[in-house]
Enzyme design. Sequence first.
Site, PDB file in Angstrom:
ATOM      1  N   SER A 121       0.998  -0.695   0.437  1.00 60.62           N
ATOM      2  CA  SER A 121       0.022  -0.341   0.101  1.00 60.62           C
ATOM      3  C   SER A 121       1.327   1.478   0.120  1.00 60.62           C
ATOM      4  O   SER A 121       1.941   1.251   0.608  1.00 60.62           O
ATOM      5  CB  SER A 121      -0.567   0.386   0.771  1.00 60.62           C
ATOM      6  OG  SER A 121      -0.112   0.050   2.641  1.00 60.62           O
TER       7      SER A 121
ATOM      8  N   LYS B 290     -14.660  -6.372  -5.406  1.00 62.03           N
ATOM      9  CA  LYS B 290     -15.530  -6.061  -5.601  1.00 62.03           C
ATOM     10  C   LYS B 290     -15.637  -4.467  -5.497  1.00 62.03           C
ATOM     11  O   LYS B 290     -15.201  -3.497  -4.464  1.00 62.03           O
ATOM     12  CB  LYS B 290     -17.140  -6.640  -5.603  1.00 62.03           C
ATOM     13  CG  LYS B 290     -17.616  -6.250  -3.789  1.00 62.03           C
ATOM     14  CD  LYS B 290     -17.841  -4.931  -2.596  1.00 62.03           C
ATOM     15  CE  LYS B 290     -18.568  -4.304  -3.685  1.00 62.03           C
ATOM     16  NZ  LYS B 290     -19.171  -3.067  -1.937  1.00 62.03           N
TER      17      LYS B 290
ATOM     18  N   ASP C 240     -21.387   1.514  -3.573  1.00 51.44           N
ATOM     19  CA  ASP C 240     -20.700   0.563  -3.902  1.00 51.44           C
ATOM     20  C   ASP C 240     -21.662  -1.107  -2.835  1.00 51.44           C
ATOM     21  O   ASP C 240     -20.738  -1.961  -2.692  1.00 51.44           O
ATOM     22  CB  ASP C 240     -19.461   1.346  -2.660  1.00 51.44           C
ATOM     23  CG  ASP C 240     -18.859   0.426  -1.798  1.00 51.44           C
ATOM     24  OD1 ASP C 240     -17.781   0.072  -2.824  1.00 51.44           O
ATOM     25  OD2 ASP C 240     -18.261   0.251  -0.664  1.00 51.44           O
TER      26      ASP C 240
HETATM   27  P1  NAP Z   1      -9.535   1.606   2.104  1.00 54.68           P
HETATM   28  O1  NAP Z   1     -10.056   1.896   3.707  1.00 54.68           O
HETATM   29  O2  NAP Z   1      -9.979   3.106   1.829  1.00 54.68           O
HETATM   30  O3  NAP Z   1      -9.247   1.106   1.521  1.00 54.68           O
HETATM   31  C1  NAP Z   1      -8.158   0.847   0.083  1.00 54.68           C
HETATM   32  C2  NAP Z   1      -6.393   0.535   0.203  1.00 54.68           C
HETATM   33  O4  NAP Z   1      -6.314   0.495  -0.879  1.00 54.68           O
HETATM   34  C3  NAP Z   1      -5.456   1.208   1.262  1.00 54.68           C
HETATM   35  O5  NAP Z   1      -4.447   0.405   2.164  1.00 54.68           O
HETATM   36  C4  NAP Z   1      -4.976   2.199   0.541  1.00 54.68           C
HETATM   37  O6  NAP Z   1      -3.409   2.424   0.742  1.00 54.68           O
HETATM   38  C5  NAP Z   1      -4.660   1.512  -0.588  1.00 54.68           C
HETATM   39  N1  NAP Z   1      -4.861   1.926  -2.294  1.00 54.68           N
HETATM   40  C6  NAP Z   1      -5.375   2.873  -2.539  1.00 54.68           C
HETATM   41  N2  NAP Z   1      -4.771   3.139  -3.436  1.00 54.68           N
HETATM   42  C7  NAP Z   1      -3.754   2.336  -3.954  1.00 54.68           C
HETATM   43  C8  NAP Z   1      -2.766   1.882  -4.947  1.00 54.68           C
HETATM   44  N3  NAP Z   1      -2.304   2.625  -6.390  1.00 54.68           N
HETATM   45  N4  NAP Z   1      -1.761   0.935  -5.243  1.00 54.68           N
HETATM   46  C9  NAP Z   1      -2.206  -0.002  -4.277  1.00 54.68           C
HETATM   47  N5  NAP Z   1      -3.344   0.102  -2.425  1.00 54.68           N
HETATM   48  C10 NAP Z   1      -4.186   0.927  -3.156  1.00 54.68           C
HETATM   49  O7  NAP Z   1     -10.999   0.893   1.700  1.00 54.68           O
HETATM   50  P2  NAP Z   1     -11.904  -0.506   1.638  1.00 54.68           P
HETATM   51  O8  NAP Z   1     -13.044  -0.223   2.231  1.00 54.68           O
HETATM   52  O9  NAP Z   1     -10.560  -1.501   1.886  1.00 54.68           O
HETATM   53  O10 NAP Z   1     -12.242  -0.595   0.020  1.00 54.68           O
HETATM   54  C11 NAP Z   1     -11.293  -1.522  -0.561  1.00 54.68           C
HETATM   55  C12 NAP Z   1     -11.951  -2.315  -1.443  1.00 54.68           C
HETATM   56  O11 NAP Z   1     -12.965  -3.358  -1.174  1.00 54.68           O
HETATM   57  C13 NAP Z   1     -12.966  -1.810  -2.238  1.00 54.68           C
HETATM   58  O12 NAP Z   1     -13.609  -1.925  -3.622  1.00 54.68           O
HETATM   59  C14 NAP Z   1     -14.384  -1.716  -1.394  1.00 54.68           C
HETATM   60  O13 NAP Z   1     -15.948  -1.986  -2.144  1.00 54.68           O
HETATM   61  C15 NAP Z   1     -14.022  -3.153  -1.134  1.00 54.68           C
HETATM   62  N6  NAP Z   1     -14.746  -3.973   0.392  1.00 54.68           N
HETATM   63  C16 NAP Z   1     -14.769  -2.893   1.513  1.00 54.68           C
HETATM   64  C17 NAP Z   1     -15.652  -4.144   2.426  1.00 54.68           C
HETATM   65  C18 NAP Z   1     -15.733  -2.390   3.694  1.00 54.68           C
HETATM   66  O14 NAP Z   1     -16.311  -3.517   4.480  1.00 54.68           O
HETATM   67  N7  NAP Z   1     -14.512  -2.217   3.998  1.00 54.68           N
HETATM   68  C19 NAP Z   1     -16.473  -4.847   2.319  1.00 54.68           C
HETATM   69  C20 NAP Z   1     -15.939  -5.661   0.772  1.00 54.68           C
HETATM   70  C21 NAP Z   1     -15.689  -5.171   0.121  1.00 54.68           C
HETATM   71  P3  NAP Z   1      -2.521   3.630   1.147  1.00 54.68           P
HETATM   72  O15 NAP Z   1      -3.158   3.481   2.757  1.00 54.68           O
HETATM   73  O16 NAP Z   1      -1.889   3.308   1.934  1.00 54.68           O
HETATM   74  O17 NAP Z   1      -3.300   4.270   0.174  1.00 54.68           O
END
Ligand code: NAP
Length: 308
Positions: A36, A91, A169
């Site tokens: 990340s 997703k 989302d």
């Molecule tokens: P999040 O907490 O914002 O995490 C996103 C991660 O992606 C962060 O660690 C960020 O790193 C990293 N990132 C951003 N740009 C990047 C890049 N260019 N290269 C590598 N890493 C990068 O988001 P999240 O809630 O986990 O959601 C991520 C995905 O999972 C989404 O598509 C969402 O729909 C899905 N999802 C989420 C949930 C949920 O409950 N949150 C449930 C199911 C699915 P940094 O922190 O270092 O910037």
Amino acid sequence: MQPIRVAIVGLGKIARDQHLPAIAGNPDFALAATVSPRGAGLDDVPHFPSLDALIAAGVAVDAVALCTPPQVRYAIAVQALAAGLHVFLEKPPGATLSEVVALEAEAAASGATLFASWHSRYAAGVEPARAFLADRRIDRVTITWREDVRVWHPGQAWIWEAGGLGVFDPGINALSIATRILPKPFFLREAILSLPANRAAPIAARMTFSDAAGTPIAMDLDWRQTGPQTWDILVETDAGDCHLAKGGSVLTLPTGTETQDDHEYPGLYARFATLVRERRSDVDIAPLRLVADAFLRGERETVEAFED
Ligand code: NAP
């Protein structure tokens, strides 16, 4: 058999909450690295700011799980496939339909597995609901997905930006279930998307879909719900109601109610292991296509500005 060495790219909320425990609990996988750009890694696991840096370091990996926001996923997936790695996509599988189709072609050309995962399809009630509905006449479907964005997505700027999907989302999870359990394909008829005055993505949406038989399918998405949360799908049939609650984990049929523990992410990783071993891909874009249609066809209304 050697475990599949997997790197998590995007060590954010879902990676920590679900991917790490699912990988740790499945002997078919070994966590080889994390990536990340800004965040810290884990103790004892190599951590890199980018996939480029991981590849340059020569760490041995067979697969990547891409848990980044959707807007950056395509470029990373293409790079991984070009390096011969199998790819698990969180997703939604991409920010556009055409990039997912392009990825599928890349995977076919490289011989690697591409898995467009839909975690809600692995909720306990989904396959029994599908079996119940397979031979029924469907009279009406009501999908209600209402949650508190401040609880589930605090401070996530990307989710409000173009390609972040806003309330779709979580809404796409409901559509991933509906497209799995309903016996006929369905399509959008009308949509009203409610966009906060200061945001590029909707905070709520009301939609009507139907299938070729004209079955009414209503969907209500809202991120402004405080208190109890609602993730329900009610399917009225000629043999009684099929009701999925709590995101698909609680199923009520005319014969009674079944509740089972969560096994969505263990189910996803079991599926990914099978696909990798069999050198197959699984890319169903139906849920994303319905969301794209809502953006394509829906009316917009402006609602009160939203502040985190
Ligand atoms: P999040 O907490 O914002 O995490 C996103 C991660 O992606 C962060 O660690 C960020 O790193 C990293 N990132 C951003 N740009 C990047 C890049 N260019 N290269 C590598 N890493 C990068 O988001 P999240 O809630 O986990 O959601 C991520 C995905 O999972 C989404 O598509 C969402 O729909 C899905 N999802 C989420 C949930 C949920 O409950 N949150 C449930 C199911 C699915 P940094 O922190 O270092 O910037």
